[in-house]
Design an enzyme around this catalytic site. Structure first.
Site, mmCIF file in Angstrom:
data_model
loop_
_atom_site.group_PDB
_atom_site.id
_atom_site.type_symbol
_atom_site.label_atom_id
_atom_site.label_comp_id
_atom_site.label_asym_id
_atom_site.label_seq_id
_atom_site.Cartn_x
_atom_site.Cartn_y
_atom_site.Cartn_z
ATOM 1 N N HIS A 80 0.823 -1.214 0.000
ATOM 2 C CA HIS A 80 0.000 0.000 0.000
ATOM 3 C C HIS A 80 0.856 1.262 0.000
ATOM 4 O O HIS A 80 0.403 2.326 -0.428
ATOM 5 C CB HIS A 80 -1.010 -0.005 1.158
ATOM 6 N N ASP A 215 1.224 -7.693 2.273
ATOM 7 C CA ASP A 215 1.400 -6.252 2.061
ATOM 8 C C ASP A 215 2.887 -5.914 1.907
ATOM 9 O O ASP A 215 3.508 -5.339 2.804
ATOM 10 C CB ASP A 215 0.783 -5.493 3.239
ATOM 11 N N SER A 668 4.018 2.288 8.446
ATOM 12 C CA SER A 668 3.761 1.300 7.396
ATOM 13 C C SER A 668 5.036 1.049 6.605
ATOM 14 O O SER A 668 5.706 1.990 6.171
ATOM 15 C CB SER A 668 2.665 1.796 6.457
#
Length: 734
Positions: A80, A215, A668
């Site tokens: 992402h 991810d 992230s």
């Protein structure tokens, strides 16, 4: 037997040690004992040194975190986080978002886009005295003096064009640090799984657990042949980092100590209760409502047009994530009564102030701060709809371009940040990037929604009203906007870029409708900006005084003292651990490949690729299979807490895992390290119950969600056969 292990793990994390803290690297030696208690063996002094492994391999993307994993500049981050790079290279004829991408050789690695950067932090220096010395008592002058001092330090730091420097406020202006970062300007896409792996479960699973998300994405840093950062060129060569992370192919088990290094965006743990209540009562509900409306609109328009779906994929994913976070914060505030907890602590703080002779005078500063915060909230509510009414990408570009023309009439040192010569490369890249995520139909529809909301409230701006008004009563606002889009030249990239060199007169005599609106709104926008700066000047006196007392109060209670997250490099530690969820179920710390099959429906977002399903059903685990993810009975944890007599069988490849590390947005893509400093996973999310940690850290439920690197290796090895990349990685075993 499982209950015994659960009890042991819960006891070890929830009672004995609270893993709170987003620590600046230089603070590591001060918490060396806590790191040791968690089984983290790498010396604290080494973690404090940004020139040594592993910290010199951790990089920022400007909005996420990444890390070097090979001597050839290979970088790993979240899927992402690289979404816009994947989107940038996706077309109707080759949709890398849906199908994934793998470059079999370096010559096939495309640019990640003109805006993509890697930032390598090389130095962090305390410059508090230089920023805050001899400041004026006048609020606006005080603000301007702070900015002038910051810009002077930045200019000196950026004597080499290959570096980007910033001066960041810590503890709400009590301290300032100069951050020096090497900029890599040529970033390329290397390997991305399909969206059905990278965001398996989509928004439904976002902030939820158990998770089964792959991810991850690999990028590569390129530089000129001289080894120095350079803009994209086919002649550039892979960057050679000072170090790269070793990957532990055996991973971690429940109870193992871990730490995370990255760039968390922002937290509000030192904010006042009144600020939390404002966020809970007005700000978050208002923002969530707007995001949901925009999400619904983009999804509906994307369903009708594949081109729109690709162009707005990154925008949509970002908004969906924010919207769910706001809703999670609101749910968390209700479930845990964080306002009540903070109010209780604040009341105790006031009592402490009244009894501590050194800080009794700070009560007046506390009261003054509350008064200023009321003023700030009122101003924010007043400006909200007018600011949204300028949300069109084209109007935003016109506003920035006219501001640039105005700023260029000043000496460079006196220009506003974002409009100095140092900013022009990114300014130009931002204008270019509009094309990859813009469609007139979507921009107009979203802008129309914001204009309708603006027109339905009382805080109107005559200049904007005049620009929206039509001389013909039968011409609707929608028709008016159609006219604006048909007459503007800003949809053309060359024309947008040409405006960067135009003078003020050219703007003020232009017939372009978006330029005309920007000129008409300039004075109002500038006046509102001046009011913001004046208030910021007042807060620059009130907040540091308050923070000085708060830090003393925290130390008196033996609580951890670290700055709120502000996008700078931080380290947090914890252990691999499950938790007791809100529905009274214990969430196991690891998930397995078989969970992907169990969740698979064939319908997005639970539509795993057939090649993944086939590999799982065939039990093609390769060397990545794990028999147990629990501690051996002879381990220190089990000797201390009496675990299972026999480790439970796992018999699969771990996909995701939980830990008690203290993370937030911006973390992230952050590397998750074992106690030796070896890479074992990538941070990518938090559990729903933990969202409120931005305001208050609750050790019993705060869990971060990570991609297990054993799953990444399995995807590379058994599914996509990325042998060329596997050969670059340095794998180690326990």
């Amino acid at each position: 037997m499982r209950k015994a292990l659960v009890a042991a793990l819960m006891l070890s994390s929830g009672v004995v040690i609270a893993d709170e803290g987003q620590w600046q690297p230089y603070q590591m030696p001060s918490i060396a004992d806590k790191l040791s208690e968690r089984g983290i063996q790498i010396p604290a002094k080494q973690l404090a040194d940004l020139t040594q492994y592993p910290m010199n391999a951790v990089v920022g993307l400007g909005y996420c975190t990444a890390s070097f994993v090979s001597p050839q500049g290979l970088v790993v981050t979240n899927h992402h986080c690289a979404y816009r790079a994947i989107q940038y290279n996706s077309k109707k004829e080759h949709n890398y978002i849906a199908d994934g991408f793998l470059a079999r050789k370096q010559a096939d690695e495309p640019s990640a886009g003109p805006n993509e950067r890697l930032y390598i932090t090389e130095a962090v220096t305390n410059v508090s005295e230089q920023v805050t010395k001899e400041l004026s008592d006048d609020p606006l002058k005080r603000y301007e003096e702070i900015q002038a001092n910051r810009k002077a330090l930045i200019k000196e730091c950026e004597s080499d064009d290959n570096y980007r420097c910033s001066v960041r406020s810590f503890h709400n202006g009590l301290e300032y640090y100069l951050i020096k970062q090497l900029i890599i300007r040529d970033v390329r896409l290397v390997y991305a799984p399909p969206k059905s792996v990278g965001s398996f479960g989509g928004d439904i699973d976002n902030y939820e657990y158990p998770r089964h998300s792959g991810d991850f994405t690999f990028l590569r840093a390129y530089v000129g042949k001289d080894g120095k950062p350079a803009a994209y060129s086919p002649d550039n060569v892979p960057f050679k980092p000072k170090s790269y992370l070793k990957i532990n192919a055996d991973g971690v088990k429940a109870g193992d100590g871990v730490f995370v290094a990255g760039y968390p965006g922002s937290t509000s743990r030192y904010r006042l209760t009144s600020e939390l209540k404002f966020a809970s009562d007005w700000l978050y509900p208002t923002l969530a409502k707007r995001y949901q409306q925009r999400i619904d609109t983009i999804e509906a328009m994307g369903a009708q047009d594949a081109g729109v779906k690709i162009k707005y994929a990154g925008t949509l994913a970002s908004m969906a994530n924010r919207m769910k976070k706001y809703n999670g914060l609101l749910d968390g505030f209700k479930a845990t009564d964080i306002a009540g907890i903070k109010q209780g602590r604040e009341d105790d703080f006031r009592k402490w102030l009244s009894t501590d002779s050194q800080y009794q005078s700070y009560q007046a500063k506390f009261d003054q701060l509350e008064t200023l915060l009321v003023e700030q909230r009122q101003a924010q509510q007043t400006r909200y709809f007018f600011e949204n009414a300028q949300s069109s990408d084209l109007l935003s570009a016109a506003n920035r371009l006219y501001r640039l023309a105005k700023e260029k009439t000043k000496p460079d040192a006196e220009r506003e940040e974002g409009y100095q010569e140092r900013d022009m490369k990114m300014f130009k890249a931002r204008l270019k990037r509009i094309d990859s995520s813009f469609a007139i139909s979507v921009d107009k529809t979203l802008w129309m929604q914001d204009l309708d909301a603006y027109l339905a409230q009382d805080n109107r701006v005559p200049e904007l009203d005049a620009m929206l008004k039509s001389d013909d009563a039968e011409v609707s606002l929608s028709d008016k906007l159609d006219g604006l889009y048909s007459l503007t030249g800003l949809t053309n990239q060359d024309e947008r870029l040409a405006w960067m060199d135009a003078d003020v007169k050219a703007f003020e005599t232009s017939a372009d409708p978006f330029i005309r609106i920007a000129v008409a709104l300039y004075d109002t926008n500038l006046a509102q900006e001046k009011a913001k700066k004046t208030l910021a000047g007042k807060l620059s006196k009130a907040r540091p005084g308050y923070m000085e007392a708060v830090i003393a109060y925290y130390k008196a209670n033996n609580w951890p003292v670290y700055p709120d997250a502000n996008g700078t490099l931080r380290i947090t530690y914890g252990m691999v651990d499950g938790y007791q969820s809100k529905d009274a179920l214990y969430k196991q710390p690891f998930t397995r490949l078989e969970g992907i099959v169990a969740k698979h429906t064939g319908v997005e977002p639970f539509d795993a690729p057939q090649k993944v399903l086939d590999a799982i059903k065939a039990k093609r685990y390769g060397s990545h299979k794990v028999e147990s993810v629990y501690q051996d009975p002879a381990s220190w944890l089990c000797r201390l807490f009496s675990c299972l007599d026999k480790p439970e069988s796992f018999g699969s490849v771990p996909v995701n895992f939980l830990s008690s590390v203290d993370t937030t947005g911006g973390n992230s893509g952050s590397p998750v390290f074992n106690g030796k400093g070896e890479l074992v996973g990538l941070n990518f999310d938090s559990t729903y119950e933990a969202i409120t940690k931005d305001w208050f850290f609750n050790p019993t439920i705060t869990r971060a969600v990570h991609v297990d690197f054993r799953y990444i290796l399995w995807m590379m090895d058994e599914v996509d056969h990325a042998d060329n990349l596997m050969g670059e990685l340095e794998l180690v075993r326990n």
